[in-house]
Design a protein around this motif. Structure first.
Motif, PDB file in Angstrom:
ATOM      1  N   VAL A  33       0.811  -1.211   0.000  1.00  0.00           N
ATOM      2  CA  VAL A  33       0.000   0.000   0.000  1.00  0.00           C
ATOM      3  C   VAL A  33       0.852   1.271   0.000  1.00  0.00           C
ATOM      4  O   VAL A  33       0.364   2.335  -0.370  1.00  0.00           O
ATOM      5  CB  VAL A  33      -1.003   0.035   1.185  1.00  0.00           C
ATOM      6  CG1 VAL A  33      -2.051  -1.043   1.039  1.00  0.00           C
ATOM      7  CG2 VAL A  33      -0.299  -0.069   2.516  1.00  0.00           C
ATOM      8  N   ALA A  34       2.103   1.177   0.400  1.00  0.00           N
ATOM      9  CA  ALA A  34       2.988   2.346   0.431  1.00  0.00           C
ATOM     10  C   ALA A  34       4.427   1.844   0.595  1.00  0.00           C
ATOM     11  O   ALA A  34       4.652   0.669   0.921  1.00  0.00           O
ATOM     12  CB  ALA A  34       2.627   3.281   1.582  1.00  0.00           C
ATOM     13  N   TYR A  35       5.377   2.745   0.385  1.00  0.00           N
ATOM     14  CA  TYR A  35       6.777   2.386   0.606  1.00  0.00           C
ATOM     15  C   TYR A  35       7.591   3.636   0.889  1.00  0.00           C
ATOM     16  O   TYR A  35       7.162   4.757   0.625  1.00  0.00           O
ATOM     17  CB  TYR A  35       7.366   1.646  -0.603  1.00  0.00           C
ATOM     18  CG  TYR A  35       7.622   2.530  -1.801  1.00  0.00           C
ATOM     19  CD1 TYR A  35       8.856   3.158  -1.977  1.00  0.00           C
ATOM     20  CD2 TYR A  35       6.640   2.768  -2.750  1.00  0.00           C
ATOM     21  CE1 TYR A  35       9.081   3.988  -3.068  1.00  0.00           C
ATOM     22  CE2 TYR A  35       6.854   3.588  -3.835  1.00  0.00           C
ATOM     23  CZ  TYR A  35       8.091   4.197  -3.989  1.00  0.00           C
ATOM     24  OH  TYR A  35       8.307   5.022  -5.065  1.00  0.00           O
ATOM     25  N   ARG A  36       8.745   3.411   1.433  1.00  0.00           N
ATOM     26  CA  ARG A  36       9.799   4.417   1.515  1.00  0.00           C
ATOM     27  C   ARG A  36      11.101   3.660   1.360  1.00  0.00           C
ATOM     28  O   ARG A  36      11.136   2.431   1.536  1.00  0.00           O
ATOM     29  CB  ARG A  36       9.737   5.224   2.796  1.00  0.00           C
ATOM     30  CG  ARG A  36      10.044   4.454   4.046  1.00  0.00           C
ATOM     31  CD  ARG A  36       9.921   5.346   5.254  1.00  0.00           C
ATOM     32  NE  ARG A  36      10.302   4.588   6.437  1.00  0.00           N
ATOM     33  CZ  ARG A  36      10.564   5.118   7.587  1.00  0.00           C
ATOM     34  NH1 ARG A  36      10.486   6.423   7.739  1.00  0.00           N
ATOM     35  NH2 ARG A  36      10.908   4.386   8.615  1.00  0.00           N
ATOM     36  N   HIS A  37      12.160   4.349   1.034  1.00  0.00           N
ATOM     37  CA  HIS A  37      13.418   3.637   0.805  1.00  0.00           C
ATOM     38  C   HIS A  37      14.582   4.396   1.418  1.00  0.00           C
ATOM     39  O   HIS A  37      14.499   5.595   1.681  1.00  0.00           O
ATOM     40  CB  HIS A  37      13.650   3.408  -0.695  1.00  0.00           C
ATOM     41  CG  HIS A  37      13.795   4.666  -1.488  1.00  0.00           C
ATOM     42  ND1 HIS A  37      14.970   5.356  -1.576  1.00  0.00           N
ATOM     43  CD2 HIS A  37      12.903   5.359  -2.216  1.00  0.00           C
ATOM     44  CE1 HIS A  37      14.806   6.417  -2.341  1.00  0.00           C
ATOM     45  NE2 HIS A  37      13.543   6.447  -2.737  1.00  0.00           N
ATOM     46  N   PHE A  38      15.645   3.651   1.665  1.00  0.00           N
ATOM     47  CA  PHE A  38      16.879   4.242   2.167  1.00  0.00           C
ATOM     48  C   PHE A  38      18.039   3.360   1.720  1.00  0.00           C
ATOM     49  O   PHE A  38      17.852   2.209   1.323  1.00  0.00           O
ATOM     50  CB  PHE A  38      16.848   4.426   3.689  1.00  0.00           C
ATOM     51  CG  PHE A  38      16.600   3.172   4.476  1.00  0.00           C
ATOM     52  CD1 PHE A  38      17.653   2.386   4.924  1.00  0.00           C
ATOM     53  CD2 PHE A  38      15.294   2.781   4.786  1.00  0.00           C
ATOM     54  CE1 PHE A  38      17.408   1.231   5.665  1.00  0.00           C
ATOM     55  CE2 PHE A  38      15.049   1.639   5.521  1.00  0.00           C
ATOM     56  CZ  PHE A  38      16.109   0.853   5.959  1.00  0.00           C
ATOM     57  N   VAL A  59       2.383  -2.935   3.931  1.00  0.00           N
ATOM     58  CA  VAL A  59       1.431  -3.841   3.298  1.00  0.00           C
ATOM     59  C   VAL A  59       0.214  -4.019   4.199  1.00  0.00           C
ATOM     60  O   VAL A  59       0.262  -3.727   5.391  1.00  0.00           O
ATOM     61  CB  VAL A  59       2.074  -5.210   2.978  1.00  0.00           C
ATOM     62  CG1 VAL A  59       3.234  -5.057   2.019  1.00  0.00           C
ATOM     63  CG2 VAL A  59       2.541  -5.909   4.224  1.00  0.00           C
ATOM     64  N   GLU A  60      -0.871  -4.480   3.581  1.00  0.00           N
ATOM     65  CA  GLU A  60      -2.057  -4.779   4.385  1.00  0.00           C
ATOM     66  C   GLU A  60      -1.667  -5.747   5.496  1.00  0.00           C
ATOM     67  O   GLU A  60      -0.748  -6.557   5.338  1.00  0.00           O
ATOM     68  CB  GLU A  60      -3.156  -5.394   3.519  1.00  0.00           C
ATOM     69  CG  GLU A  60      -3.748  -4.441   2.506  1.00  0.00           C
ATOM     70  CD  GLU A  60      -4.521  -3.272   3.116  1.00  0.00           C
ATOM     71  OE1 GLU A  60      -4.804  -3.268   4.331  1.00  0.00           O
ATOM     72  OE2 GLU A  60      -4.839  -2.350   2.352  1.00  0.00           O
ATOM     73  N   ASP A  61      -2.343  -5.668   6.619  1.00  0.00           N
ATOM     74  CA  ASP A  61      -2.035  -6.534   7.755  1.00  0.00           C
ATOM     75  C   ASP A  61      -2.115  -8.004   7.341  1.00  0.00           C
ATOM     76  O   ASP A  61      -2.871  -8.368   6.434  1.00  0.00           O
ATOM     77  CB  ASP A  61      -3.000  -6.271   8.904  1.00  0.00           C
ATOM     78  CG  ASP A  61      -2.750  -4.914   9.558  1.00  0.00           C
ATOM     79  OD1 ASP A  61      -1.677  -4.327   9.350  1.00  0.00           O
ATOM     80  OD2 ASP A  61      -3.639  -4.441  10.280  1.00  0.00           O
ATOM     81  N   LEU A 119       6.305  -4.010   6.628  1.00  0.00           N
ATOM     82  CA  LEU A 119       5.712  -3.304   7.751  1.00  0.00           C
ATOM     83  C   LEU A 119       4.197  -3.373   7.580  1.00  0.00           C
ATOM     84  O   LEU A 119       3.668  -3.015   6.531  1.00  0.00           O
ATOM     85  CB  LEU A 119       6.180  -1.842   7.743  1.00  0.00           C
ATOM     86  CG  LEU A 119       5.707  -0.943   8.858  1.00  0.00           C
ATOM     87  CD1 LEU A 119       6.255  -1.408  10.202  1.00  0.00           C
ATOM     88  CD2 LEU A 119       6.150   0.489   8.587  1.00  0.00           C
ATOM     89  N   ALA A 120       3.513  -3.859   8.610  1.00  0.00           N
ATOM     90  CA  ALA A 120       2.051  -3.955   8.555  1.00  0.00           C
ATOM     91  C   ALA A 120       1.437  -2.568   8.544  1.00  0.00           C
ATOM     92  O   ALA A 120       1.933  -1.650   9.194  1.00  0.00           O
ATOM     93  CB  ALA A 120       1.523  -4.747   9.747  1.00  0.00           C
ATOM     94  N   ARG A 121       0.357  -2.422   7.804  1.00  0.00           N
ATOM     95  CA  ARG A 121      -0.319  -1.118   7.695  1.00  0.00           C
ATOM     96  C   ARG A 121      -0.713  -0.594   9.074  1.00  0.00           C
ATOM     97  O   ARG A 121      -0.511   0.572   9.386  1.00  0.00           O
ATOM     98  CB  ARG A 121      -1.546  -1.242   6.803  1.00  0.00           C
ATOM     99  CG  ARG A 121      -2.319   0.049   6.710  1.00  0.00           C
ATOM    100  CD  ARG A 121      -3.541  -0.115   5.837  1.00  0.00           C
ATOM    101  NE  ARG A 121      -3.420   0.854   4.778  1.00  0.00           N
ATOM    102  CZ  ARG A 121      -4.173   0.893   3.712  1.00  0.00           C
ATOM    103  NH1 ARG A 121      -5.100  -0.003   3.530  1.00  0.00           N
ATOM    104  NH2 ARG A 121      -4.009   1.815   2.816  1.00  0.00           N
ATOM    105  N   SER A 122      -1.282  -1.440   9.931  1.00  0.00           N
ATOM    106  CA  SER A 122      -1.703  -0.974  11.263  1.00  0.00           C
ATOM    107  C   SER A 122      -0.494  -0.523  12.082  1.00  0.00           C
ATOM    108  O   SER A 122      -0.583   0.437  12.841  1.00  0.00           O
ATOM    109  CB  SER A 122      -2.475  -2.065  11.999  1.00  0.00           C
ATOM    110  OG  SER A 122      -1.663  -3.205  12.189  1.00  0.00           O
ATOM    111  N   GLU A 123       0.642  -1.181  11.910  1.00  0.00           N
ATOM    112  CA  GLU A 123       1.873  -0.805  12.604  1.00  0.00           C
ATOM    113  C   GLU A 123       2.372   0.549  12.098  1.00  0.00           C
ATOM    114  O   GLU A 123       2.756   1.417  12.878  1.00  0.00           O
ATOM    115  CB  GLU A 123       2.916  -1.896  12.343  1.00  0.00           C
ATOM    116  CG  GLU A 123       4.132  -1.857  13.187  1.00  0.00           C
ATOM    117  CD  GLU A 123       5.050  -3.026  12.882  1.00  0.00           C
ATOM    118  OE1 GLU A 123       5.860  -3.332  13.762  1.00  0.00           O
ATOM    119  OE2 GLU A 123       5.000  -3.615  11.787  1.00  0.00           O
ATOM    120  N   ALA A 124       2.324   0.755  10.790  1.00  0.00           N
ATOM    121  CA  ALA A 124       2.759   2.018  10.198  1.00  0.00           C
ATOM    122  C   ALA A 124       1.849   3.155  10.628  1.00  0.00           C
ATOM    123  O   ALA A 124       2.312   4.252  10.949  1.00  0.00           O
ATOM    124  CB  ALA A 124       2.788   1.893   8.680  1.00  0.00           C
TER     125      ALA A 124
END
Length: 134
Positions: A33-38, A59-61, A119-124
């Motif tokens: 559902v989303a991302y970031r990078h490093f 990602v979705e849970d 990373l789970a969506r609810s965690e994010a």
């Protein structure tokens, strides 16, 4: 550090192209559902462990565990609360395969230029909320 040997803007474009591609995919229970990078530089001696891009993929849970999860052996209980390993493995391997079809920017690991962290969506969402005031 290898900062003088790498093109940070090329690495950013490379990571963005992979992240954008991942958002159009689905890997079983893994739905991005989303991302970031490093950039991750694992070792001072980059010739033995060159840097790679880490994509933190929200990602979705994971699917809920089975009703009998408490009766499972401990290791299976832990796995029941996460995405199936086959699905996360498929997502990781697909990202690497896709990355290898792109031009790998100078300074990145040529055989494994990208790693995925899930990373789970609810965690994010929980970590992005401001702390409750009292």
């Amino acid at each position: 550090m290898v900062s003088h040997l790498r093109d940070d803007s090329a690495i950013d474009r490379f990571a963005t192209s992979i992240g954008d591609w991942l958002l159009t995919q689905r890997f079983g229970s893994v739905v991005p559902v989303a991302y970031r990078h490093f950039l991750w530089e694992p070792s001072p001696d980059w010739r033995t462990s060159p840097p790679n891009v880490v994509i933190e993929l929200t990602v979705e849970d994971p699917p809920p565990p089975p009703d009998n999860w408490r009766s499972l052996p401990f290791e299976e209980q832990v796995r029941a609360w996460h995405w199936p390993e086959a699905d996360t493995g498929d997502a990781e391997m697909a990202a690497v395969a896709y990355a290898l079809t792109r031009e790998i920017p100078a300074g990145l690991a040529p055989l494994r230029p990208v790693t995925i962290k899930f990373l789970a969506r609810s965690e994010a969402e929980a970590s992005s909320r401001p702390p409750a005031s009292g």
